[in-house]
Design a protein around this motif. Structure first.
Motif, PDB file in Angstrom:
ATOM      1  N   ILE A  30      61.785 -68.023 -19.496  1.00 36.95           N
ATOM      2  CA  ILE A  30      62.319 -68.859 -18.411  1.00 36.95           C
ATOM      3  C   ILE A  30      62.575 -68.009 -17.167  1.00 36.95           C
ATOM      4  O   ILE A  30      62.268 -68.421 -16.041  1.00 36.95           O
ATOM      5  CB  ILE A  30      63.585 -69.605 -18.870  1.00 36.95           C
ATOM      6  CG1 ILE A  30      63.220 -70.669 -19.900  1.00 36.95           C
ATOM      7  CG2 ILE A  30      64.326 -70.233 -17.695  1.00 36.95           C
ATOM      8  CD1 ILE A  30      64.392 -71.277 -20.641  1.00 36.95           C
ATOM      9  N   SER A  31      63.102 -66.818 -17.360  1.00 38.62           N
ATOM     10  CA  SER A  31      63.375 -65.906 -16.252  1.00 38.62           C
ATOM     11  C   SER A  31      62.088 -65.550 -15.512  1.00 38.62           C
ATOM     12  O   SER A  31      62.025 -65.620 -14.278  1.00 38.62           O
ATOM     13  CB  SER A  31      64.062 -64.647 -16.790  1.00 38.62           C
ATOM     14  OG  SER A  31      64.175 -63.676 -15.802  1.00 38.62           O
ATOM     15  N   GLU A  32      61.051 -65.172 -16.261  1.00 42.67           N
ATOM     16  CA  GLU A  32      59.788 -64.776 -15.631  1.00 42.67           C
ATOM     17  C   GLU A  32      59.114 -65.955 -14.935  1.00 42.67           C
ATOM     18  O   GLU A  32      58.623 -65.816 -13.814  1.00 42.67           O
ATOM     19  CB  GLU A  32      58.846 -64.147 -16.661  1.00 42.67           C
ATOM     20  CG  GLU A  32      59.324 -62.819 -17.216  1.00 42.67           C
ATOM     21  CD  GLU A  32      59.618 -61.776 -16.148  1.00 42.67           C
ATOM     22  OE1 GLU A  32      58.814 -61.599 -15.208  1.00 42.67           O
ATOM     23  OE2 GLU A  32      60.674 -61.127 -16.259  1.00 42.67           O
ATOM     24  N   ILE A  33      59.103 -67.102 -15.578  1.00 43.37           N
ATOM     25  CA  ILE A  33      58.483 -68.290 -14.966  1.00 43.37           C
ATOM     26  C   ILE A  33      59.214 -68.672 -13.685  1.00 43.37           C
ATOM     27  O   ILE A  33      58.589 -68.987 -12.671  1.00 43.37           O
ATOM     28  CB  ILE A  33      58.451 -69.472 -15.962  1.00 43.37           C
ATOM     29  CG1 ILE A  33      57.496 -69.175 -17.115  1.00 43.37           C
ATOM     30  CG2 ILE A  33      58.075 -70.775 -15.280  1.00 43.37           C
ATOM     31  CD1 ILE A  33      56.050 -68.978 -16.715  1.00 43.37           C
ATOM     32  N   SER A  34      60.546 -68.618 -13.712  1.00 42.13           N
ATOM     33  CA  SER A  34      61.302 -68.985 -12.509  1.00 42.13           C
ATOM     34  C   SER A  34      61.018 -68.008 -11.365  1.00 42.13           C
ATOM     35  O   SER A  34      60.890 -68.422 -10.211  1.00 42.13           O
ATOM     36  CB  SER A  34      62.804 -69.066 -12.804  1.00 42.13           C
ATOM     37  OG  SER A  34      63.344 -67.793 -13.065  1.00 42.13           O
ATOM     38  N   LYS A  35      60.884 -66.715 -11.678  1.00 41.54           N
ATOM     39  CA  LYS A  35      60.553 -65.737 -10.624  1.00 41.54           C
ATOM     40  C   LYS A  35      59.164 -66.006 -10.055  1.00 41.54           C
ATOM     41  O   LYS A  35      58.959 -65.927  -8.839  1.00 41.54           O
ATOM     42  CB  LYS A  35      60.652 -64.304 -11.161  1.00 41.54           C
ATOM     43  CG  LYS A  35      62.080 -63.843 -11.348  1.00 41.54           C
ATOM     44  CD  LYS A  35      62.163 -62.395 -11.765  1.00 41.54           C
ATOM     45  CE  LYS A  35      62.088 -62.290 -13.248  1.00 41.54           C
ATOM     46  NZ  LYS A  35      62.327 -60.969 -13.802  1.00 41.54           N
ATOM     47  N   ILE A  36      58.210 -66.322 -10.921  1.00 44.75           N
ATOM     48  CA  ILE A  36      56.850 -66.630 -10.459  1.00 44.75           C
ATOM     49  C   ILE A  36      56.857 -67.854  -9.551  1.00 44.75           C
ATOM     50  O   ILE A  36      56.193 -67.874  -8.509  1.00 44.75           O
ATOM     51  CB  ILE A  36      55.900 -66.823 -11.661  1.00 44.75           C
ATOM     52  CG1 ILE A  36      55.645 -65.473 -12.344  1.00 44.75           C
ATOM     53  CG2 ILE A  36      54.593 -67.484 -11.242  1.00 44.75           C
ATOM     54  CD1 ILE A  36      54.923 -65.556 -13.671  1.00 44.75           C
ATOM     55  N   ILE A  37      57.636 -68.869  -9.902  1.00 43.29           N
ATOM     56  CA  ILE A  37      57.719 -70.085  -9.083  1.00 43.29           C
ATOM     57  C   ILE A  37      58.392 -69.792  -7.746  1.00 43.29           C
ATOM     58  O   ILE A  37      57.898 -70.202  -6.692  1.00 43.29           O
ATOM     59  CB  ILE A  37      58.447 -71.212  -9.848  1.00 43.29           C
ATOM     60  CG1 ILE A  37      57.579 -71.679 -11.020  1.00 43.29           C
ATOM     61  CG2 ILE A  37      58.799 -72.375  -8.919  1.00 43.29           C
ATOM     62  CD1 ILE A  37      58.282 -72.605 -11.990  1.00 43.29           C
ATOM     63  N   ILE A  38      59.509 -69.076  -7.771  1.00 43.93           N
ATOM     64  CA  ILE A  38      60.212 -68.736  -6.524  1.00 43.93           C
ATOM     65  C   ILE A  38      59.296 -67.948  -5.596  1.00 43.93           C
ATOM     66  O   ILE A  38      59.179 -68.253  -4.399  1.00 43.93           O
ATOM     67  CB  ILE A  38      61.508 -67.943  -6.820  1.00 43.93           C
ATOM     68  CG1 ILE A  38      62.544 -68.858  -7.479  1.00 43.93           C
ATOM     69  CG2 ILE A  38      62.073 -67.302  -5.543  1.00 43.93           C
ATOM     70  CD1 ILE A  38      63.731 -68.118  -8.084  1.00 43.93           C
ATOM     71  N   MET A  39      58.618 -66.937  -6.143  1.00 47.24           N
ATOM     72  CA  MET A  39      57.713 -66.136  -5.302  1.00 47.24           C
ATOM     73  C   MET A  39      56.513 -66.964  -4.859  1.00 47.24           C
ATOM     74  O   MET A  39      56.016 -66.782  -3.741  1.00 47.24           O
ATOM     75  CB  MET A  39      57.281 -64.872  -6.044  1.00 47.24           C
ATOM     76  CG  MET A  39      58.418 -63.870  -6.205  1.00 47.24           C
ATOM     77  SD  MET A  39      57.933 -62.274  -6.882  1.00 47.24           S
ATOM     78  CE  MET A  39      57.435 -62.708  -8.538  1.00 47.24           C
ATOM     79  N   GLY A  40      56.058 -67.878  -5.710  1.00 45.69           N
ATOM     80  CA  GLY A  40      54.957 -68.761  -5.319  1.00 45.69           C
ATOM     81  C   GLY A  40      55.321 -69.616  -4.121  1.00 45.69           C
ATOM     82  O   GLY A  40      54.499 -69.848  -3.238  1.00 45.69           O
ATOM     83  N   ILE A  41      56.577 -70.076  -4.086  1.00 46.29           N
ATOM     84  CA  ILE A  41      57.057 -70.852  -2.930  1.00 46.29           C
ATOM     85  C   ILE A  41      57.090 -69.964  -1.693  1.00 46.29           C
ATOM     86  O   ILE A  41      56.648 -70.367  -0.612  1.00 46.29           O
ATOM     87  CB  ILE A  41      58.438 -71.472  -3.235  1.00 46.29           C
ATOM     88  CG1 ILE A  41      58.302 -72.545  -4.325  1.00 46.29           C
ATOM     89  CG2 ILE A  41      59.073 -72.038  -1.968  1.00 46.29           C
ATOM     90  CD1 ILE A  41      59.617 -73.000  -4.924  1.00 46.29           C
ATOM     91  N   ILE A  42      57.594 -68.747  -1.849  1.00 43.62           N
ATOM     92  CA  ILE A  42      57.672 -67.815  -0.711  1.00 43.62           C
ATOM     93  C   ILE A  42      56.277 -67.454  -0.201  1.00 43.62           C
ATOM     94  O   ILE A  42      56.051 -67.349   1.003  1.00 43.62           O
ATOM     95  CB  ILE A  42      58.479 -66.564  -1.101  1.00 43.62           C
ATOM     96  CG1 ILE A  42      59.948 -66.963  -1.293  1.00 43.62           C
ATOM     97  CG2 ILE A  42      58.337 -65.452  -0.069  1.00 43.62           C
ATOM     98  CD1 ILE A  42      60.822 -65.904  -1.919  1.00 43.62           C
TER      99      ILE A  42
END
Length: 182
Positions: A30-42
């Motif tokens: 969950i931690s890694e997926i959330s970081k990937i999503i946050i960076m994907g938005i950025i």
């Protein structure tokens, strides 16, 4: 959460340790997926380059490890700076192809001789495992250098070039700060 743990204990006869391992796995995922999503938005305006950089990073990090940050924010912040540098900032710096290929050769040597560097929470790797990872990374970067030679103007390969350079530099830093057992 306790209901899920009790269910796993009863249904699959798992120990507390096994349940703790599953909980850690879920939390990490969950931690890694959330970081990937946050960076994907950025990186929304650079999404395809972002995913390409992530792919390169995945191979590099899985093969040679590197610096580890043990907090969510530390890891996210460092990953953002790393990726911003490799996708947005550094590709504006250009080198002749022969210099790029020379730098890639240097990266092969750095990754081979320094890697892998794993987290302090993982047990040491066997020599066979280490040799396998060294060969994988050498082969991967070599193949990348061939692609770079064939398509030197590709924006994707330019991003990949900088990700490999940054990864090699962080390996040097990780090696320098890592405390070797006596």
């Amino acid at each position: 959460m306790q209901t899920i743990k009790n269910f796993l204990k009863k249904k699959y006869n798992l120990s507390n340790y096994q349940i703790a391992q599953l909980a850690f796995l879920c939390k990490s995922f969950i931690s890694e997926i959330s970081k990937i999503i946050i960076m994907g938005i950025i990186f929304y305006n650079h999404l395809s380059l972002y995913f390409f950089a992530l792919l390169i990073m995945l191979v590099l990090r899985c093969s040679t490890g590197g610096i580890h940050f043990y907090t969510y924010i530390g890891c996210l912040t460092t990953s953002l700076i790393f990726l911003w540098s490799g996708i947005v900032w550094l590709p504006n710096i250009t080198f002749p192809l022969n210099i790029k290929l020379l730098l890639i050769l240097l990266c092969i040597l750095i990754c081979y001789y320094i890697g892998p560097i794993c987290s302090k929470y993982r047990p040491p790797h066997s020599n066979k495992f280490i040799q396998k990872r060294k060969l994988i990374i050498t082969f991967f970067i070599f193949l990348f250098s061939i692609a770079l030679y064939i398509m030197p103007e590709s924006s994707y390969l330019n991003v990949g070039f900088w990700i490999i350079i940054l990864h090699s530099l962080q390996l040097i830093i990780a090696k320098f700060f890592r405390k070797e057992p006596s």
